[in-house]
Design a protein around this motif. Structure first.
Motif, PDB file in Angstrom:
ATOM      1  N   SER A  52     -11.307   6.606   1.163  1.00 26.60           N
ATOM      2  CA  SER A  52     -10.917   5.333   1.770  1.00 26.60           C
ATOM      3  C   SER A  52     -11.822   4.992   2.945  1.00 26.60           C
ATOM      4  CB  SER A  52      -9.462   5.403   2.236  1.00 26.60           C
ATOM      5  OG  SER A  52      -8.593   5.647   1.145  1.00 26.60           O
ATOM      6  N   LYS A  73      -6.002  -0.875   4.163  1.00 25.82           N
ATOM      7  CA  LYS A  73      -5.623  -2.183   4.679  1.00 25.82           C
ATOM      8  C   LYS A  73      -6.836  -2.885   5.302  1.00 25.82           C
ATOM      9  CE  LYS A  73      -0.722  -1.402   5.659  1.00 25.82           C
ATOM     10  NZ  LYS A  73       0.316  -1.327   6.711  1.00 25.82           N
ATOM     11  N   ILE A  96       0.831  -1.208   0.000  1.00 26.05           N
ATOM     12  CA  ILE A  96       0.000   0.000   0.000  1.00 26.05           C
ATOM     13  C   ILE A  96       0.862   1.254   0.000  1.00 26.05           C
ATOM     14  CG2 ILE A  96      -1.443   1.379   1.548  1.00 26.05           C
ATOM     15  CD1 ILE A  96      -3.179  -0.943   1.990  1.00 26.05           C
ATOM     16  N   ASN A  97       1.963   1.239   0.750  1.00 27.08           N
ATOM     17  CA  ASN A  97       2.803   2.433   0.807  1.00 27.08           C
ATOM     18  C   ASN A  97       3.367   2.785  -0.571  1.00 27.08           C
ATOM     19  OD1 ASN A  97       2.560   2.926   3.593  1.00 27.08           O
ATOM     20  ND2 ASN A  97       4.070   1.349   4.065  1.00 27.08           N
ATOM     21  N   THR A 116      -5.366   7.051   5.487  1.00 23.73           N
ATOM     22  CA  THR A 116      -5.655   6.429   4.191  1.00 23.73           C
ATOM     23  C   THR A 116      -5.109   5.001   4.124  1.00 23.73           C
ATOM     24  OG1 THR A 116      -5.517   8.613   3.139  1.00 23.73           O
ATOM     25  CG2 THR A 116      -5.433   6.704   1.696  1.00 23.73           C
ATOM     26  N   ALA A 117      -3.856   4.835   4.527  1.00 23.25           N
ATOM     27  CA  ALA A 117      -3.235   3.504   4.464  1.00 23.25           C
ATOM     28  C   ALA A 117      -3.955   2.512   5.363  1.00 23.25           C
ATOM     29  CB  ALA A 117      -1.763   3.606   4.856  1.00 23.25           C
ATOM     30  N   LEU A 120       0.422   4.199  -2.627  1.00 22.10           N
ATOM     31  CA  LEU A 120       0.054   5.564  -2.224  1.00 22.10           C
ATOM     32  C   LEU A 120       1.140   6.562  -2.613  1.00 22.10           C
ATOM     33  CD1 LEU A 120      -1.629   5.199   1.290  1.00 22.10           C
ATOM     34  CD2 LEU A 120      -2.694   5.897  -0.857  1.00 22.10           C
ATOM     35  N   TYR A 146      -2.114  10.583   5.489  1.00 27.09           N
ATOM     36  CA  TYR A 146      -1.526   9.415   4.815  1.00 27.09           C
ATOM     37  C   TYR A 146      -1.748   8.160   5.652  1.00 27.09           C
ATOM     38  CZ  TYR A 146       1.995   6.408   2.656  1.00 27.09           C
ATOM     39  OH  TYR A 146       2.642   5.366   2.043  1.00 27.09           O
TER      40      TYR A 146
END
Length: 270
Positions: free
Chosen positions: A181, A264, A93-94, A259-260, A97, A256
């Motif tokens: 998200s 997940k 994901i990182n 969102t992550a 993004l 951030y």
């Protein structure tokens, strides 16, 4: 892997952005040529006015198209059915993004540069710019003699202002990403919840900005009179701009993380 993701993102977004930005510059040239014939006759005046109106409308459309495209790319690759294909790639994901954010930042910078260039083309201050740049050294010398501010301090101030604008734009993108998200984590009314969450983020942003300004004011008031008088207006400006940059970086980091974590949780990723 990040490089490959960036290549794919720029290829996908460039199909829209490059023709649009190129069209904006072409329209700026046409608008400049049209403005030079205003006053010749009524037909030319009407046509020139319509072209200038189309140019200024395209300036507004440029910002809208940029934001909509970046948000749509995030939705399509991270929240639609395509997300499961996206996360089958050997990238977490990182990386996903970061590719989105880097692409967004680059296109925002390019769009801003295209806007400035188009305005220069339309207004055509080329002779004035030639005179200014030819005497730039003398202008800065006279400015330094009058104010004590060097050329590098002026450049630093401009850079700080542009950095604040860029960080605010990235924070705006992250607000869209975080809102979508979280909103798409609901079973129903996903778009409605995304909009409500975005409004909530906007309110929180305004409150945090006011608190930051209050904190900066209290910090200046806590200084002694001698310390304040020994600081120039430029020093205070630097402190304010750098404080805003630091706060924007912290806020971007928080958005951030939200969102992550939301992605997940939605995709049941480790």
């Amino acid at each position: 892997m990040l490089g490959k993701l960036l290549k794919y993102e720029f290829k996908a977004t460039g199909r829209v952005m490059l023709p649009f930005l190129g069209g904006l510059l072409v329209l700026a040239v046409v608008a400049r040529l049209a403005s030079s014939v205003i006053g010749n006759n009524r037909v030319f005046d009407l046509l020139s006015t319509l072209i200038l109106m189309a140019y200024f409308l395209s300036l507004v459309a440029m910002g809208t198209v940029t934001v909509v495209l970046l948000v749509y790319r995030f939705y399509r690759s991270m929240l639609s059915d395509e997300a499961y294909l996206t996360f089958m790639l050997p990238a977490g994901i990182n990386a996903q993004l970061c590719s989105k954010l880097i692409t967004a930042a680059v296109w925002l910078i390019v769009a801003f540069a295209a806007l400035v260039l188009s305005l220069i083309i339309v207004t055509s201050p080329f002779e004035l710019m030639r005179v200014v740049f030819s005497d730039l050294g003398a202008i800065f010398e006279r400015f330094y003699a009058a104010t004590g501010v060097s050329m590098w301090e002026v450049i630093a101030c401009i850079f700080e202002v542009l950095l604040v604008i860029l960080l605010m734009s990235v924070a705006g993108c992250l607000m869209f990403y975080a809102s979508m998200s979280l909103g798409f984590g609901f079973a129903e009314h996903k778009v409605l919840y995304s909009i409500l969450i975005f409004i909530g983020f906007g309110i929180v942003t305004q409150i945090l900005f006011v608190l930051l300004m209050v904190a900066l004011g209290m910090g200046l008031n806590s200084l002694s009179l001698h310390a304040i008088t020994s600081m120039s207006a430029l020093d205070i400006g630097h402190a304010v701009m750098l404080s805003i940059c630091a706060a924007e970086l912290v806020y971007c980091g928080a958005l951030y993380a939200v969102t992550a974590l939301a992605l997940k949780r939605r995709l049941n990723l480790p």
